[in-house]
Design a protein around this motif. Structure first.
Motif: not given
Length: 406
Positions: A309-313
């Motif tokens: 989620s949140r466009n990060i690992p």
């Protein structure tokens, strides 16, 4: 249930002519003799005694407990744990039911053994398909009171006609039902519950509309990837991994962790639990390595999933439909053909590999295939049945008609 003394020979691992199996015997008071039962499931392809002992241990434990509690294979009325329910996939606990004459009880026995051998994803397939088979029989006025040994090829055929005519399932799905039911009734034969399998000469539906992913042409591919890179950098990385690694998006890509990518040695590790064909190692092309370096993946915890989620690992992976849903959104925004799907990136890369001069063996290994048939499918979709002679076909008579030189 009344039993006589020493009426059970406990389960033991045995071997005959190179084939491992578990054997136990029970005294049947009606037949006035000991009856021997054999369990082959899970032991079919094992060649070493060490591995066979590991696989057999939980099966022997389970049947020993059942036999000690008074259970016998031929009992007609007793309670049993119904495993034909989706709850068993996560909780491994089923509802307690009665009346073992019904097919559901025997299917539950099969699932209990099968879940020791297969992945969670494969178990989901077995449970969903065999559950529908049980429900179909239970709600059929014609078949609801059938005992296991009364299920004939005609009954199986009627079930498949139901899948084809009423549920409108396509050929690939029908094939999966056939595989699951073949395994089920093979298990029944091995347990001496029936003499022969009724799963024969399965009817097939007519060829339906081809919904397979199409390779993406060069102009569309360049437009699409540039657009995605600008709009969603994390999804752009997913597209690059899908294209260059040719991995499967379901679990191989979705469940990829930071520690699975070794940029120093330019390899990606697919874990055995995630890979459709088991664990494997994929070479990272130089172009993909440069892209990965730009994302600074080493700055995150090795245990993190790359796509979260949140466009990060993060600690939780994206959902099962995330890649396909995201791809469709960008495809439709650009007005590109509906035949393009996220999986198209793998199809496209397979063709590009062949165009670059890679051998069919190299392509097969990179795609994670175990046979040529699957690889040739990719080749045919990308190249068709190309022929240099047909490409250059231009007889002299047509030059006069079209007024064009060769």
């Amino acid at each position: 249930m009344r039993t006589r003394k020493n009426d059970v020979i406990p389960p033991r691992l045995r071997q005959s002519k190179g084939q491992f199996y578990i054997s136990y015997s029970c005294y049947n008071s009606e037949k006035r003799k000991m009856i021997r039962y054999k369990i082959y499931s899970g032991l079919d392809r094992i060649v070493s005694i060490e591995q066979a002992s590991i696989v057999a241990a939980p099966i022997i434990k389970e049947y020993t407990q059942k036999l000690n509690s008074g259970w016998r294979p031929w009992c007609d009325t007793q309670t049993y744990e119904d495993l034909c329910d989706y709850s068993v996939i996560n909780n491994r606990i089923g509802k307690i039911r009665q009346d073992s004459r019904q097919i559901r009880k025997f299917v539950s026995d099969f699932i209990r053994i099968k879940r020791l051998e297969i992945s969670k994803k494969s178990l989901e397939s077995y449970v969903s398909k065999l559950r529908l088979f049980c429900i179909w029989i239970e709600h059929s006025h014609k078949y609801r009171n059938l005992k296991l040994e009364e299920i004939t090829p005609d009954v199986i055929h009627d079930f498949f006609f139901y899948l084809i005519d009423d549920r409108k399932l396509d050929t690939s799905t029908i094939d999966k039902y056939e595989v699951n039911l073949r395994q089920l009734f093979k298990y029944f034969v091995q347990r001496n519950l029936i003499h022969t399998s009724p799963v024969i000469n399965i009817p097939k539906p007519p060829k339906m509309k081809d919904m397979a992913a199409r390779p993406i042409n060069d102009n569309h591919l360049a437009t699409l990837l540039k657009y995605i890179e600008n709009k969603d950098p994390q999804f752009f990385l997913a597209c690059m991994l899908q294209f260059f690694l040719c991995c499967r998006p379901g679990n191989e890509l979705r469940l990829l962790k930071i520690e699975d990518i070794d940029l120093s040695n330019k390899i990606v590790h697919i874990r055995e639990a995630n890979g459709k064909t088991g664990a494997r190692t994929i070479t990272i092309p130089d172009a993909l390595a440069r892209i990965c370096y730009n994302y600074h993946l080493a700055a995150y915890s090795p245990e993190y999933y790359i796509f979260s989620s949140r466009n990060i690992p993060g600690a939780l992976p994206v959902g099962k439909n995330y890649f396909s849903r995201r791809f469709r959104m960008f495809r439709d925004q650009l007005g590109l053909p509906k035949g393009y799907k996220f999986y198209s990136l793998k199809h496209t890369a397979a063709g590009k590999l062949l165009e670059s001069g890679a051998t069919i063996i190299e392509v097969m290994n990179h795609l994670g295939h175990k046979d040529f048939k699957s690889t040739l499918h990719y080749v045919k979709r990308h190249f068709g049945n190309k022929s240099e002679k047909i490409s250059k076909f231009y007889p002299p008579v047509m030059m006069d008609i079209l007024h064009e030189p060769l």
